[in-house]
Write an enzyme that holds these catalytic residues in place. Structure first.
Site, PDB file in Angstrom:
ATOM      1  N   ASP A 134       0.799  -1.137  -0.001  1.00  0.00           N
ATOM      2  CA  ASP A 134      -0.105  -0.147  -0.057  1.00  0.00           C
ATOM      3  C   ASP A 134       1.002   1.170  -0.025  1.00  0.00           C
ATOM      4  OD1 ASP A 134      -2.127  -1.726   0.332  1.00  0.00           O
ATOM      5  OD2 ASP A 134      -2.525  -1.358   2.534  1.00  0.00           O
TER       6      ASP A 134
HETATM    7  N1  URA Z   1      -1.280  -5.728   3.906  1.00  0.00           N
HETATM    8  C1  URA Z   1      -1.819  -4.796   3.718  1.00  0.00           C
HETATM    9  O1  URA Z   1      -2.986  -4.337   4.214  1.00  0.00           O
HETATM   10  N2  URA Z   1      -1.164  -3.624   3.202  1.00  0.00           N
HETATM   11  C2  URA Z   1       0.089  -3.886   2.645  1.00  0.00           C
HETATM   12  O2  URA Z   1       0.890  -3.057   2.211  1.00  0.00           O
HETATM   13  C3  URA Z   1       0.398  -5.354   2.658  1.00  0.00           C
HETATM   14  C4  URA Z   1      -0.264  -6.291   3.290  1.00  0.00           C
END
Ligand code: URA
Length: 237
Positions: free
Chosen positions: A102
């Site tokens: 993310d």
């Molecule tokens: N899970 C999430 O919620 N975000 C990420 O960036 C990776 C795994």
């Protein structure tokens, strides 16, 4: 690959300059002049340009320590992308991230131009582990640890594969998570089932490969041959 692509990558030229040099007869493949830009050459062919030997790596595999605010994409209308961070060093390659983090998450993103490799390490049936350090907005509980081990059921009814959750090293809200699948916003959604918010999320390993701690935010380096082999073996390639 095509000869003009080979020459352009190996000599750091544009495709059209490579084509001109080939058409002028400056390029030899396995000892013979080749004037055909679209001739197919193997990655290990003996290619010279103006008598100078050229060699090309067929694919690149880059370990990036993604900083906050950068998106896991090749291009984006608004934000800086992981490919833009590493891409200036690889102007002739079609790079993309093999898996996503993310925008506000940090840590290990693998950037490559090898589509088969990316597909295989991401394929759910390969179960390549991804390791994360997480800071929650509430202390970790035994119910979370037990629930992750059994397989969390998300609010939309999706039952996830078992995951390993344990205490992190930075106080009661810090956690260490190992996932064996990749579902959108997976960690945030898993903790959300326990009404816990995720303040910080950092990926520290893909399979047995640890993020190189010396890179620092935004730093990157190519994987060594042994490192690529290690991930390949874990994913059964
Ligand atoms: N899970 C999430 O919620 N975000 C990420 O960036 C990776 C795994």
């Amino acid at each position: 690959m095509r000869l003009d692509k080979f020459v352009s990558q190996a000599a750091g030229q544009s495709r059209s300059d490579a084509r001109k040099a080939i058409q002028k007869g400056l390029c030899c493949v396995n000892g013979t002049v080749c004037r055909k830009a679209d001739a197919q050459v193997e990655a290990d062919a003996s290619v010279t340009l103006g008598g100078r030997p050229l060699s090309v790596q067929q694919y690149v595999y880059i370990m990036l320590d993604k900083p906050k605010g950068v998106v896991s994409a090749s291009t984006d209308a608004r934000d800086v992308t992981v490919v833009e961070l590493v891409g200036k060093n690889y102007p002739r390659r079609s790079l993309f991230p093999a898996g996503r983090l993310d925008k506000q998450s940090t840590g290990f993103v693998l950037v490559t131009d090898d589509g088969v490799f990316a597909h295989e390490i991401l394929a759910p049936k390969r179960h390549v582990a991804k390791t994360y350090e997480v800071m929650l907005d509430t202390p970790l509980t035994q119910a979370m640890i037990d629930g992750f081990a059994k397989g969390v059921v998300l609010s939309d009814g999706t039952r996830l594969a078992p995951a390993e959750l344990s205490a992190g090293g930075e106080g009661p809200c810090s956690a260490h998570v190992v996932l064996h699948q990749g579902v959108y916003h997976q960690i945030k959604r898993m903790f959300g089932v326990y009404d816990a918010g995720v303040n910080e999320l950092r990926r520290t390993a893909i399979g047995g490969l640890q993020l190189d701690g010396s890179l620092g935010a935004g730093g990157f380096r190519e994987l060594t041959q042994q490192e690529v082999e290690k991930i390949r073996q874990e994913s059964g390639l």
